[in-house]
Design an enzyme around this catalytic site. Sequence first.
Site, mmCIF file in Angstrom:
data_model
loop_
_atom_site.group_PDB
_atom_site.id
_atom_site.type_symbol
_atom_site.label_atom_id
_atom_site.label_comp_id
_atom_site.label_asym_id
_atom_site.label_seq_id
_atom_site.Cartn_x
_atom_site.Cartn_y
_atom_site.Cartn_z
ATOM 1 C CG ASP A 287 -0.382 -0.412 3.003
ATOM 2 O OD1 ASP A 287 0.874 -0.907 2.469
ATOM 3 O OD2 ASP A 287 -0.344 0.496 3.274
ATOM 4 C CB THR B 32 3.302 6.035 2.353
ATOM 5 O OG1 THR B 32 1.580 5.178 2.732
ATOM 6 C CG2 THR B 32 3.707 6.871 3.015
ATOM 7 C CE1 TYR C 117 3.875 -0.370 12.387
ATOM 8 C CE2 TYR C 117 1.888 -0.175 11.719
ATOM 9 C CZ TYR C 117 3.260 -0.652 11.938
ATOM 10 O OH TYR C 117 3.757 -1.370 10.417
ATOM 11 C CB ALA C 118 4.077 2.338 20.290
ATOM 12 C CE LYS D 199 2.524 -4.392 9.117
ATOM 13 N NZ LYS D 199 2.416 -3.674 7.258
#
Length: 267
Positions: free
Chosen positions: A24, A28, A143-144, A176
Site C-alpha cells: 500500500d 504513502t 503502532y506505538a 501488526k
Amino acid sequence: MNAGKRTRLDRIGTDGRYVVVPMDHGITMGAVTGLKDIESTIDAVTRGGADAVLTQRGIAGRVHPNKNDAGYIAHLNGSTSIGPDEDDKRRTGTVEDAIRAGADAVSFHINVGSEYEREQIAGLAELTGEAERYGLPVLAMTYARGPEIDPEAAEFNQAVGHAVRLGEELGADVVKTAYTGDAETFQHVVESTSLPVVIAGGSRGTDQETLQMVRGAMDAGAAGVSMGRSIFQHEDPEKITRAVANVVHDDSEAADALRDAGLAVEA
C-alpha cells in the site's frame, strides 16, 4: 467467530501463521522501486510463498490476475510522506468497497500515542463493526508512535504491548506492530493479546538482519510477518519471500532459510 470470517482468515494465512506482503506504500511514498510494475512484484512474492498481499483497493484489478491464488487484503486508510503529517491516516474506503474489490480481509493503521489517536481509535472501532457484519477479518496495524514514545527506551515494549492490546479491545482479528529488537522484549508484546501478532519489516536492512528479526519474533510467539519494503524492494522478491516463509511456516533458522532460498549467508 463465524464460519465466513474463519474461512477468510484461512485465505490470508496458513495454519494460523501469516506471511503478508503489504504494498500500500504507493499512496504513502508514490511509485517507488518494486511498485511501478506491481504486477511482476505480486507474481514474484506469491510464487515465493506469501500467503497474502495487501494494497489500497484502487489497484485491486492489478492484483488479482497476478497473485497465484494467494489471499488479498484491502487497506482502508492512508496518508502521504509529502503531506503535513504522515501519522495522520485518513479513511480511504469502506468494507463494502473492499468486498467489491475482491478482498478476503481489510486492514487499518492506527498510531497509538499520536495526536490522531482518538480519531484513529474511533475509525478502527467503526471498521471492525462494519467488517463483523460481513464476516470479514480485520488486520489492525497498531503502532506505538507519538511525541512521548521513544523506540530506544527500555519501556518501548510496554507501549507496543499496549498498542496490540488496543487492537484486540477494538475488535480486530490479527494485529501488526513493530518489532522491539529482541525476542525477550517482544514476548511481552505477544503476551499482551490473545490475537495473532505479526511484525512489520520497517526500513530495509540486510537479508541476514531481516531473517534474524523474523526468527526472533517467532521465538517470542509471533504468528508471522506483514513485511513490505524488505520484500518488495529486494533485488529478488521471490527468494526473500521464500526465505521469510521458511522461517514462519517451516520454523527454519535464519541462515538455513537464506541458504534454502538461494540467498547468500553472511559470514
